[in-house]
Design an enzyme around this catalytic site. Structure first.
Site, PDB file in Angstrom:
ATOM      1  N   GLN A   1       0.134 -12.028   9.586  1.00 40.58           N
ATOM      2  CA  GLN A   1       0.678 -10.806   8.993  1.00 40.58           C
ATOM      3  C   GLN A   1      -0.198  -9.588   9.264  1.00 40.58           C
ATOM      4  O   GLN A   1       0.291  -8.461   9.379  1.00 40.58           O
ATOM      5  CB  GLN A   1       0.841 -11.015   7.479  1.00 40.58           C
TER       6      GLN A   1
ATOM      7  N   GLN B   1       0.816  -1.204   0.000  1.00 38.37           N
ATOM      8  CA  GLN B   1       0.000   0.000   0.000  1.00 38.37           C
ATOM      9  C   GLN B   1       0.855   1.262   0.000  1.00 38.37           C
ATOM     10  O   GLN B   1       1.955   1.288   0.536  1.00 38.37           O
ATOM     11  CB  GLN B   1      -0.909   0.017   1.225  1.00 38.37           C
TER      12      GLN B   1
ATOM     13  N   HIS C   1      -1.169  -3.610  10.768  1.00 36.01           N
ATOM     14  CA  HIS C   1      -0.096  -4.402  11.375  1.00 36.01           C
ATOM     15  C   HIS C   1       0.068  -4.111  12.871  1.00 36.01           C
ATOM     16  O   HIS C   1       1.176  -3.962  13.378  1.00 36.01           O
ATOM     17  CB  HIS C   1       1.222  -4.183  10.623  1.00 36.01           C
TER      18      HIS C   1
ATOM     19  N   LEU D   1       0.721  -6.173   1.591  1.00 34.32           N
ATOM     20  CA  LEU D   1      -0.155  -6.589   0.491  1.00 34.32           C
ATOM     21  C   LEU D   1       0.634  -7.273  -0.620  1.00 34.32           C
ATOM     22  O   LEU D   1       0.161  -8.232  -1.244  1.00 34.32           O
ATOM     23  CB  LEU D   1      -0.884  -5.370  -0.074  1.00 34.32           C
TER      24      LEU D   1
ATOM     25  N   ARG E   1      -9.513  -8.088   2.365  1.00 35.18           N
ATOM     26  CA  ARG E   1      -8.500  -7.670   3.335  1.00 35.18           C
ATOM     27  C   ARG E   1      -8.567  -6.169   3.577  1.00 35.18           C
ATOM     28  O   ARG E   1      -8.527  -5.696   4.716  1.00 35.18           O
ATOM     29  CB  ARG E   1      -7.116  -8.065   2.817  1.00 35.18           C
TER      30      ARG E   1
END
Length: 313
Positions: free
Chosen positions: A252, A12, A203, A94, A118
């Site tokens: 992740q 991203q 994250h 990603l 996602r």
């Protein structure tokens, strides 16, 4: 020319209006990739990528399949024009999904749909405004980790999220905790400590609801044997089989991206050249700052791709 080449795929933040447009105009296989994405998603992603508006492309549920689709369009053209087998693939956040498509462990259709889900799940995991991400430059990882612990409270946490290089680390968490961490980082000598314009605290443990949604989705997905080994974000290790892919992709979402460690893993693979396949050149620049890194090329435009396959660069 393609001896001991590795491929990395961006995540991203690398998107821009018009990415892949000139490629699609010249290569049918690239245009077909964008059309395929439209059919998998049920809306005109191709138009958003090529024409905008930028505000819509920035939405993480749009941005993630957009970057993935552009990356795979470039990958398919590269394979069509000068087929080769890389010695590894890797992707940043990603980008790991793009890498798994290139390794043939994940189908393009499943990758497009998973990336859209996602993005949606990550955006909806926390209320708007609760979370924040920020970049800290000039401090070692251990120092940033200690700062995050000091800045966290029982009901407000901040953690290292992207360890992009030894001195470039992104933190993520509750807005107040992130701001406290930035203040502490400045006091101990960070070169820069700035909030990032992202829509959610990626994250971090705040993404647990998104991880649960993705876990359910992965139950419907079959991963195939890896044609090419891949390096995982969560452990920075090279994996040669598909065992554990689902678990690592779920982890992740809430775990830090160990990109600096991944680059160092790559240094040990005796790789002669690294190709960044996708929009932008963020990963290329990170490699170029790493001592001992092999030659790195960003293939994000029609011109750079044609120059590469024709042996002009």
């Amino acid at each position: 020319m393609f001896e001991r080449v590795g491929c990395v795929f961006p995540g991203q933040g690398s998107q821009y209006i018009g990415m892949g447009k000139s490629l699609a105009a010249q290569f049918k296989i690239a245009n077909d990739s964008f059309e395929e994405s439209n059919s998998y998603l049920g809306f005109d992603l191709k138009k958003i990528i090529f024409e905008g508006p930028e505000e819509k492309l920035k939405l993480t549920a749009i941005q993630q399949p957009a970057i993935l689709t552009t990356s795979i369009a470039i990958w398919r053209v590269l394979q069509q024009e000068r087929q080769f087998n890389p010695i590894f693939v890797a992707g940043h956040s990603l980008g790991e999904y793009s890498a798994l498509i290139a390794s043939e462990a994940l189908t393009f259709g499943d990758g497009v749909k998973l990336s859209h889900l996602r993005g949606t799940a990550m955006q909806e995991a926390v209320p708007v405004g609760r979370g924040l991400m920020a970049a800290i430059l000039g401090l070692e990882a251990d120092c940033v980790g200690d700062i995050c612990k000091q800045a966290s409270a029982e009901d407000e946490i901040v953690v290292p999220a992207n360890l992009n290089s030894s001195l470039q680390i992104v933190i993520s968490g509750d807005s107040n905790a992130v701001q406290r961490a930035l203040d502490l980082a400045k006091k101990v000598g960070a070169k820069r400590a700035i909030p990032l314009s992202v829509s959610a605290p990626f994250h971090s443990p705040l993404m647990k609801p998104a991880a649960e949604r993705m876990k359910k989705a992965f139950n419907e997905i079959d991963f195939h044997s890896l044609k090419t080994p891949y390096i995982s974000n969560v452990d920075a290790n090279l994996h040669a089989d598909s065992d554990g892919i689902k678990d690592r992709l779920i982890e992740q979402i809430t775990a830090p991206v160990l990109w600096d460690s991944s680059m160092r893993t790559i240094l040990g693979l005796n790789c002669h050249e690294i190709l960044e396949i996708g929009p932008g050149n963020v990963l290329t620049n990170l490699f170029r700052r790493l001592e001992g890194a092999p030659e790195v090329k960003s293939l994000d435009t029609l011109e750079s791709l044609l120059s590469f396959v024709n042996g002009k660069v």
